[in-house]
Design an enzyme around this catalytic site. Structure first.
Site, PDB file in Angstrom:
ATOM      1  N   GLU A  10      30.434  38.482  32.844  1.00 39.76           N
ATOM      2  CA  GLU A  10      31.471  38.988  31.941  1.00 39.76           C
ATOM      3  C   GLU A  10      32.182  37.889  31.175  1.00 39.76           C
ATOM      4  O   GLU A  10      32.457  38.015  29.985  1.00 39.76           O
ATOM      5  CB  GLU A  10      32.514  39.780  32.740  1.00 39.76           C
ATOM      6  CG  GLU A  10      32.037  41.123  33.222  1.00 39.76           C
ATOM      7  CD  GLU A  10      33.104  41.818  34.044  1.00 39.76           C
ATOM      8  OE1 GLU A  10      34.102  42.251  33.458  1.00 39.76           O
ATOM      9  OE2 GLU A  10      32.926  41.919  35.264  1.00 39.76           O
ATOM     10  N   ASP A  96      31.261  41.886  37.355  1.00 41.42           N
ATOM     11  CA  ASP A  96      32.084  42.052  38.557  1.00 41.42           C
ATOM     12  C   ASP A  96      31.633  43.251  39.377  1.00 41.42           C
ATOM     13  O   ASP A  96      31.039  44.204  38.859  1.00 41.42           O
ATOM     14  CB  ASP A  96      33.550  42.206  38.167  1.00 41.42           C
ATOM     15  CG  ASP A  96      34.142  40.907  37.635  1.00 41.42           C
ATOM     16  OD1 ASP A  96      33.577  39.842  37.933  1.00 41.42           O
ATOM     17  OD2 ASP A  96      35.166  40.968  36.935  1.00 41.42           O
ATOM     18  N   ASP A  98      33.333  45.641  40.826  1.00 36.26           N
ATOM     19  CA  ASP A  98      34.138  46.857  40.862  1.00 36.26           C
ATOM     20  C   ASP A  98      33.598  47.871  39.858  1.00 36.26           C
ATOM     21  O   ASP A  98      32.572  47.668  39.227  1.00 36.26           O
ATOM     22  CB  ASP A  98      35.613  46.534  40.599  1.00 36.26           C
ATOM     23  CG  ASP A  98      35.813  45.790  39.286  1.00 36.26           C
ATOM     24  OD1 ASP A  98      34.845  45.681  38.493  1.00 36.26           O
ATOM     25  OD2 ASP A  98      36.931  45.308  39.045  1.00 36.26           O
ATOM     26  N   GLU A 100      34.690  48.802  36.940  1.00 38.11           N
ATOM     27  CA  GLU A 100      34.654  48.333  35.558  1.00 38.11           C
ATOM     28  C   GLU A 100      33.437  47.440  35.338  1.00 38.11           C
ATOM     29  O   GLU A 100      32.759  47.537  34.319  1.00 38.11           O
ATOM     30  CB  GLU A 100      35.947  47.588  35.242  1.00 38.11           C
ATOM     31  CG  GLU A 100      36.383  47.691  33.790  1.00 38.11           C
ATOM     32  CD  GLU A 100      36.767  49.100  33.389  1.00 38.11           C
ATOM     33  OE1 GLU A 100      36.546  49.443  32.210  1.00 38.11           O
ATOM     34  OE2 GLU A 100      37.269  49.860  34.224  1.00 38.11           O
ATOM     35  N   TYR A 323      37.201  37.278  44.763  1.00 34.51           N
ATOM     36  CA  TYR A 323      37.517  38.227  43.693  1.00 34.51           C
ATOM     37  C   TYR A 323      38.933  38.773  43.855  1.00 34.51           C
ATOM     38  O   TYR A 323      39.335  39.153  44.958  1.00 34.51           O
ATOM     39  CB  TYR A 323      36.505  39.364  43.700  1.00 34.51           C
ATOM     40  CG  TYR A 323      36.551  40.224  42.472  1.00 34.51           C
ATOM     41  CD1 TYR A 323      36.451  39.662  41.200  1.00 34.51           C
ATOM     42  CD2 TYR A 323      36.692  41.600  42.565  1.00 34.51           C
ATOM     43  CE1 TYR A 323      36.495  40.449  40.061  1.00 34.51           C
ATOM     44  CE2 TYR A 323      36.729  42.408  41.437  1.00 34.51           C
ATOM     45  CZ  TYR A 323      36.638  41.820  40.191  1.00 34.51           C
ATOM     46  OH  TYR A 323      36.672  42.593  39.062  1.00 34.51           O
ATOM     47  N   ARG A 325      40.507  41.403  42.422  1.00 33.39           N
ATOM     48  CA  ARG A 325      40.822  42.833  42.284  1.00 33.39           C
ATOM     49  C   ARG A 325      40.295  43.545  43.514  1.00 33.39           C
ATOM     50  O   ARG A 325      39.113  43.869  43.596  1.00 33.39           O
ATOM     51  CB  ARG A 325      40.214  43.405  41.004  1.00 33.39           C
ATOM     52  CG  ARG A 325      40.816  42.801  39.746  1.00 33.39           C
ATOM     53  CD  ARG A 325      40.343  43.508  38.479  1.00 33.39           C
ATOM     54  NE  ARG A 325      40.919  42.875  37.303  1.00 33.39           N
ATOM     55  CZ  ARG A 325      40.319  41.944  36.583  1.00 33.39           C
ATOM     56  NH1 ARG A 325      39.110  41.518  36.927  1.00 33.39           N
ATOM     57  NH2 ARG A 325      40.902  41.411  35.526  1.00 33.39           N
ATOM     58  N   HIS A 370      36.177  45.677  49.004  1.00 32.09           N
ATOM     59  CA  HIS A 370      36.134  44.240  48.789  1.00 32.09           C
ATOM     60  C   HIS A 370      36.797  43.525  49.963  1.00 32.09           C
ATOM     61  O   HIS A 370      37.456  44.141  50.786  1.00 32.09           O
ATOM     62  CB  HIS A 370      36.895  43.864  47.513  1.00 32.09           C
ATOM     63  CG  HIS A 370      36.302  44.460  46.274  1.00 32.09           C
ATOM     64  ND1 HIS A 370      37.091  44.932  45.249  1.00 32.09           N
ATOM     65  CD2 HIS A 370      35.027  44.663  45.899  1.00 32.09           C
ATOM     66  CE1 HIS A 370      36.317  45.392  44.287  1.00 32.09           C
ATOM     67  NE2 HIS A 370      35.072  45.248  44.663  1.00 32.09           N
TER      68      HIS A 370
END
Length: 934
Positions: A10, A96, A98, A100, A323, A325, A370
């Protein structure tokens, strides 16, 4: 030609660090976030604007099919990725882990249409060990996670586009509603309502400095707790209306002073009546989640939520933390071993418990499983090892994360809490008669610090904090021991209203209610600030009167949709979609069209009925006094005897809603009316010159006579505008003289004639400050006073210098002295005409709101430049339609609808199915944080 694998991440910052771990045979490129998003309805192709996509760019009547577009800003990025893919024999999507990130990977698959094998690679830290393990454990794209992200995106579009227009019509333009931002705004407004309704209660207390009567030991603080065996009231004994809740004794001024006098004078002897000791144990806090990291960084580092996430992103992308988030406080076995080993090494083996600590989430609905936010790797780097490599803010946050992680695996702090109760002899008390009193003091002694050697969690502001909570250091005492008061003070106390939310406490409240996702909180808070719903007063969030109107309208007409439990339930449903337990189309149908238990958004909007805008924008302050929210802000409206027209009184901008009491309103109403102050008549025109206080500040102007009425049938001549000039910042309206006013009205001032350029040089004040002008050239002046002081020679000297030469040293806020990896030119942060910005000499990008320009890291600066570069140059608006706009539509006319079944296949099947069955073109990154802006 050797085999080549294309890896897409990303962020441009990740490219360098991941490349060195993957080694040869891999090419790593960045998508710079999302490459496509839901198109704005106004940008739909003409033939689709009147169709089912026209309102939301989502076909709500056919499976909630979204219409995606690749924006102009991402076409260059897509072209670069496609070129690289031509030379690759495998595509690895490493966005990533997640929802998104999963959606970004799926969109890349849809747009790039690869003909080579595709793999999904995920990792939660950027270390050699993690990247090496991740490339050997690839998987397919998780269709359920993609469904959950797409459902959220469509949900937010429907919510925002249906409700926001109602706010525009009934409250004000430029406002917005959002699933999470509206709940956040409501929380802040409700707290201010509580503060407005709050009635303070007063009570008296007595504080004493006591010490052993035999002169041994030392003084310690104690406070009055009982009179004649009745507990005296403290702040916690009153409700928010100032009423006593229980049967505690409310001590008045006279008896309080009598007690203080008797104790200090020694007329009433003091004796230790009891000593109580209890064991004290305190456990360490869990490792950080996204929410708790934002809260603690706000408390301890004074970081905003957005600043915290920006710095954490930098630390993650540079391989320093995992990470950032995450909803999980759990640590991997690798991390547990690293933390325990380091704690034992730094603080001693005795500080580490026999068994590792295991933490579970308390969040209402934890998202993907996570790991907690922790230092990366199997061996943690200490803050001192990284100090020289990190910027100040990166270091502060890393140190906070490191300390919290280490402490989470350390032993409990242990000690004992001692409480001493002191009895007095009987005292003659006004209103209460003769009675003995009791005082108390407590203190905690830590005998084993345990985790406290590494870290102690911060605390939010406590309401009506009990004075007994203050720790006292107690001397050696025994029951029956005589004491004396070296000092005794009677004092009055008042109960306090509920504290306003800070960013930290608002994040905590949203998280505990299960509203939204911690990864979006930073942007949600920024959104409600940008919309003018809240402002900062120190660290407190103060709602505007506009926010009161918006929340009132939502509560009265969209009640179900702003209920906290309903909003939290939506998050839980998105979790079920992500887990494959619910089907997205079925859920969206229920939300939009309704179910047996829920009316549905469409039914609510279709049956709103009449909304009285005047009533929504009114708040009763006192009898006959009403606050109105008008086009230019709030004002008081009061009816006066003998007048049919209500009188309007402006409200000071810095007056918080809870400060506008009936008494304050009366003060504003009775204040002398500020009228225009006449300074004199212009000697040339005879027109009066007045000083006024306007919407944009004080100014001087001339009063022109009323124009003559034109003859019947003749067109009215255009009105002549009076000369007007703003006061200098150094001027005070009450002290401006007639001569100063004439000077201001004479601007622009002709400094002189420049013969070489055959042009007059003028000095004047502008939107961005004082400046000189010669033809089309301008130069800034050092101060407003220089407008009238500079002469021709001085003006010519300024024009002889480069335009920004005099400012150059001031404009450079930060020089990284490192080149941008693409342009090769030095990256700097500068202070420009429109605010601080980052530049490499070719590409300029404004420093995002909420980020301190002096604390932007080099990696963050490079990332922002890369994002701006990818968008390409800003195109000027044009009234003519672009011929190319119809091209994407032509491709989609033969497209069939998207099916859920197609999406549920593996990544390879999904590519084939969706690339031929979707009405989607290509688009810029839709930051999940923008959730409430629609």
């Amino acid at each position: 030609m050797s085999p080549s694998k294309l890896v897409i991440v990303e962020s441009p910052t990740k490219v360098k660090s991941i490349s060195k771990y993957l080694g040869e045979g891999y090419e790593v490129l960045a998508s710079v976030g999302h490459i496509r998003d839901l198109v704005e309805p106004k940008n739909l192709p003409a033939e689709l604007k009147k169709g089912p996509f026209g309102k939301f760019s989502v076909n709500v009547d056919d499976g909630f099919e979204p219409y995606y577009v690749v924006s102009d800003s991402k076409k260059k990025t897509v072209a670069e990725l496609k070129r690289a893919l031509k030379n690759a024999d495998e595509l690895i999507l490493a966005t990533d882990e997640d929802r998104e990130g999963e959606a970004i990977a799926w969109h890349l698959l849809e747009v790039l249409k690869p003909k080579v094998p595709v793999k999904r690679m995920v990792f939660h830290e950027i270390t050699e060990e993690a990247i090496t393990a991740a490339k050997d454990k690839t998987r397919d794209i998780d269709a359920h996670l993609v469904d959950a992200q797409e459902t959220r995106r469509i949900l937010d579009r429907l919510y925002g586009y249906e409700i926001s227009p109602v706010l525009w019509r009934k409250v004000g333009t430029g406002l917005s509603a959002g699933r999470v931002q509206s709940a956040a705004t409501r929380l802040v407004v409700e707290r201010e309502r509580e503060r407005r309704a709050f009635i303070a209660a007063s009570y008296w207390g007595v504080d004493v400095e006591a010490l052993p009567a035999d002169g041994t030991g030392y003084a310690f603080p104690a406070r009055l707790v009982r009179v004649d065996d009745k507990r005296i009231a403290t702040g916690r004994d009153f409700d928010d209306h100032g009423t006593l809740k229980g049967n505690a004794l409310v001590l008045g001024e006279a008896p309080a002073k009598a007690i203080a006098t008797a104790l200090e004078s020694g007329t009433s002897k003091l004796t230790v009546s009891s000593l109580e000791t209890k064991p004290y144990t305190r456990r360490p806090a869990a490792p950080f989640t996204t929410s708790t990291l934002q809260q603690e960084a706000a408390r301890k580092l004074r970081f905003t939520a957005r600043q915290t996430m920006s710095v954490a992103q930098s630390l993650y992308e540079n391989g320093h933390i995992t990470y950032m988030r995450t909803d999980s406080p759990a640590l991997s076995s690798q991390a547990v071993n690293a933390a325990r080993t380091q704690a034992a090494k730094l603080y001693g083996a005795e500080t580490v418990p026999e068994k590792p600590r295991v933490y579970g989430t308390k969040s209402k609905g934890a998202q993907e499983a996570h790991e907690a936010i922790r230092p990366s790797g199997s061996e943690f780097q200490t803050p001192s090892e990284l100090r020289s490599k990190l910027s100040p803010n990166d270091f502060k946050l890393y140190e906070l994360i490191w300390k919290r992680t280490i402490a989470s695996q350390m032993a409990d702090a242990k000690g004992h809490t001692a409480t001493v109760t002191i009895a007095s002899e009987a005292i003659e008390l006004p209103e209460l008669g003769t009675a003995p009193v009791e005082l108390q003091s407590s203190g905690t002694v830590i005998t084993f610090r345990g985790f406290l050697a590494a870290y102690e969690e911060g605390q939010d502001e406590a309401r009506n904090a009990d004075a007994s909570a203050k720790e006292a250091k107690l001397p050696e005492l025994s029951e029956g021991q005589a004491l004396e008061a070296s000092e005794a003070t009677a004092g009055v106390h008042e109960t306090t209203p509920p504290p306003r939310y800070t960013e930290a406490s608002l994040v905590k409240a949203l998280d505990e209610l299960g509203i939204g996702r911690p990864s979006t909180y930073a942007a949600i808070i920024a959104t409600i600030q940008d919309r003018g719903y809240v402002t900062n007063r120190g660290s407190a969030l103060v709602p505007s009167w506009t926010a009161f109107s918006v929340v009132r309208l939502l509560e009265e007409h969209f009640h179900d949709l702003v209920e906290y439990d309903f909003t939290a339930a939506m998050e839980a449903d998105l979790d079920r979609i992500a887990a494959g337990e619910r089907e997205r189309v079925d859920w969206l149908n229920g939300f939009y069209f309704g179910t047996d238990d829920h009316r549905g958004l469409r039914a609510v909007v279709d049956n709103l009925g009449d909304i009285d805008a005047r009533e929504v924008n009114s708040v009763s302050i006192a009898d006959g006094v009403t606050l109105r929210i008008g086009r230019y802000g709030p004002y008081l409206e009061v009816l006066e005897d003998g007048s049919e027209t209500p009188r309007r009184i402006n409200i000071p901008q810095d007056l918080a809603p809870d400060e506008l009491t009936a008494e304050k309103a009366k003060e504003l109403i009775e204040a002398p009316i500020v009228t225009d102050r006449v300074l004199g008549n212009d000697p040339e025109t005879g027109h009066p010159i007045v000083v006024k206080d306007g919407r944009f500040g004080p100014y001087v102007t001339e009063v022109l006579p009323e124009p003559e009425q034109p003859a019947t049938g003749r067109k009215k001549a255009a009105a002549v505008k009076p000369r007007t000039a703003s006061l200098f910042k150094s001027m005070v309206p009450e002290q401006v003289t007639f001569e100063q006013a004439l000077q201001l009205l004479s601007l622009p001032r002709i400094v002189g004639h420049d013969d070489e350029h055959d042009a007059d040089i003028t000095a004047q004040n502008g939107r961005y400050g004082p400046y000189l002008k010669r033809g089309t050239e301008t130069r800034s002046l050092p101060s407003e006073d220089a407008i009238f002081e500079i002469d021709l020679a001085g003006a010519q000297e300024l024009f002889a210098q480069p335009k920004y030469a005099s400012r150059q040293s001031k404009t450079v806020i930060k020089d990284y002295e490192q080149p941008d990896p693409v342009s090769g030119k030095t990256v700097k942060v500068k202070d420009g005409r429109f605010g601080p910005y980052i530049t490499d000499g070719e590409t300029n990008v404004t420093v995002p709101r909420g980020e301190n320009p002096e604390e932007v890291t080099f990696e963050r600066a490079v990332e922002l430049i890369a994002e701006k570069r990818a968008k390409g140059p800003v195109k000027k608006r044009t009234t003519t339609k672009k011929p190319a706009a119809k091209k994407p539509a032509a491709k989609k006319t033969t497209a069939a609808k998207k099916t859920t079944a197609a999406k549920k296949t593996t990544a390879a099947k999904k590519t084939t199915a969706k690339s031929t069955t979707t009405k989607r073109a290509t688009a810029a990154k839709a930051t999940p944080a923008n959730e409430g802006t629609e």
